[in-house]
Scaffold this motif. Structure first.
Motif: not given
Length: 488
Positions: A82-87, A154-158
């Motif tokens: 979930e930290q991929e989104e803020p990153l 990032a959204d797809a990864q989450v």
């Protein structure tokens, strides 16, 4: 069956001697065997009349959600992803940096030491200086297609990580259910085998008495002893199966539920929902299968990643704002600067890196599409297999139910024949042992039916708490027994 027909069948069975056995060889049971049989029947009736609630399957699953280490690991993995989104978002926001430093410098040149260069003049700049400087810079991306598309990746990864967590929870539900059903079947089988073992023990005693009186042969005695020894081996195996299932439940849930003391009740209480509907309707629901959704999410990740790679073909525009201040012993080096500039960068040639990167992403997207197609095929195969298995188990349960009813009639006839002197105790025990075997087969088939139904709901992505409650309720129906012989 009508009462006259039932009585007729009982009389026919009672009046028919056992196959290959002469009525002249019948040996009346001794008083000890008759008392032991009476105690066995009384114990069975007492066990059948007691009703004990089973451990809660939904409750055990709830405990497993808090206890399972693999599930806890997956939750932490989700939080990490979930930290991929803020990153990714941070690459689109202003970047503010501050820097500073201290400088000591000793310089020898024409301005600091003119005598060394043959000049007759005073030094215009100090040779040894100290200075401090600091700078604040703000960088704001104005246009970067690669960074913007990173948000979609990032959204797809989450989303994929959330499905990974759902998959672990689903697998945990199936593991708990399987261990629960295995423990239930092993405990029920163990109870039936123990009762069967007591019946076979009486049969061995009767066969041994007949052999000692000279009216029986050694073959019948050896056969009775062999069946008794086999029942002991089956009981040991059932005990091991029960321990294995309980150990698995303890590993998953952190508790060891108690299945001991429960007895099998009336099998006629089983109400199987036979109509599963149209198979095509089940196949249309495989889009909800979690494995299919996870494969689709993986394809979306690769597609978004390829889109990010294609962003390397486009220029980037950045706005830079900065302020710096330098304080020095050398007045010529002192400065205070304010800067604002817009910078445009366009990649022209990177040695073929961007082309290869995009091609790699496209190939991975194509591969993930094939993986998605494969998961759909596997889900459809799973649905068809479970539907066939459920239909076969349903028909087998119906056939076993009829066989049990026939065995009950034969047991009643054998008991009536033994009372009338037309049958001996061995015939009664044979009929009772056969009925135990059929009940064990019925319970095993019912357990397979429960697991197949849970697997079917899982295959269409619809496995929930209500399915666990329905499975437990089905097992409870044959556990809550009424008065009477549990072998019937």
């Amino acid at each position: 069956m009508s009462r006259p027909a039932r009585l007729t069948l009982l009389l026919m069975l009672a009046s028919t001697p056992a196959l290959g056995q002469s009525t002249q060889d019948d040996v009346p049971a001794d008083e000890a065997a008759i008392e032991a049989l009476a105690e066995l029947e009384a114990q069975e009736q007492s066990d059948a009349s007691s009703s004990v609630d089973l451990p809660s399957l939904p409750g055990l699953f709830a405990r497993a959600l808090d206890n399972d280490a693999d599930l806890a690991r997956q939750r932490l993995e989700l939080e990490a992803v979930e930290q991929e989104e803020p990153l990714a978002r941070s690459q689109l926001l202003p970047q503010l940096t501050a820097s500073g430093g201290y400088l000591w410098q000793d310089s020898t040149n024409i301005q600091t030491e003119p005598d060394d260069f043959g000049l007759d003049q005073e030094a215009t700049r100090p040779g040894e200086i100290e200075e401090q400087y600091w700078r604040v810079q703000l960088e704001q991306p104005l246009f970067s297609l690669e960074r913007w598309r990173g948000m979609g990746r990032a959204d797809a990864q989450v989303s994929a990580a959330e499905l990974d967590l759902a998959l672990v929870e689903r697998d945990l539900a199936l593991k708990v259910s399987e261990a629960y059903v295995n423990a239930y079947l092993a405990s029920r089988t163990l109870g039936l085998l123990e009762a069967q073992q007591e019946s076979l023990e009486l049969q061995v005693r009767q066969a041994n008495r007949a052999y000692e009186l000279g009216v029986g042969d050694r073959i019948n005695l050896l056969e009775a002893q062999s069946r008794f020894d086999q029942s002991i081996a089956d009981t040991v195996e059932a005990e091991n199966d029960l321990d294995d299932a309980l150990s698995e439940l303890e590993r998953l849930t952190g508790v060891r539920p108690a299945f001991e003391g429960h007895r099998l009740g009336n099998l006629n209480a089983v109400d199987i929902e036979g109509d599963l509907g149209n198979g095509q309707d089940w196949l249309e629901r495989i889009v909800q299968n979690l494995d299919v959704q996870r494969a689709a999410a993986e394809r979306k990740i690769n597609d978004q990643d390829t889109s990010v790679r294609r962003g390397g073909y486009f220029p980037e525009i950045n706005l830079n704002l900065s302020y710096s201040d330098r304080v020095s012993d050398d007045e010529l080096r002192e400065s205070e600067d304010y800067r604002a500039n817009v910078e445009v960068s366009m990649p022209l040639f990177r040695g073929g890196y961007t082309v290869a990167s995009v091609r790699q992403g496209e190939l991975r997207t194509a591969a993930s599409q094939k993986a998605l197609d494969n998961q759909r095929n596997l889900a459809a195969q799973e649905v068809r297999q479970r539907l066939r298995s459920l239909d076969g188990n349903e028909r087998r349960l119906e056939a076993l139910g009829q066989a049990i009813e026939s065995s009950e009639l034969f047991l009643e006839a054998a008991e009536r024949g033994e009372q009338l002197g037309l049958r001996d105790l061995v015939d009664v025990l044979d009929a009772r042992a056969s009925l135990y075997d059929q009940r064990i087969q019925f319970v095993d088939t019912l357990g397979n039916f429960v697991l197949d139904r849970l697997a079917l709901e899982s295959a269409v992505g619809d496995l929930g708490r209500e399915d666990l409650e329905r499975s437990m309720d089905l097992l409870m129906r044959i556990t809550q027994s009424g008065d009477g012989d549990p072998a019937r």
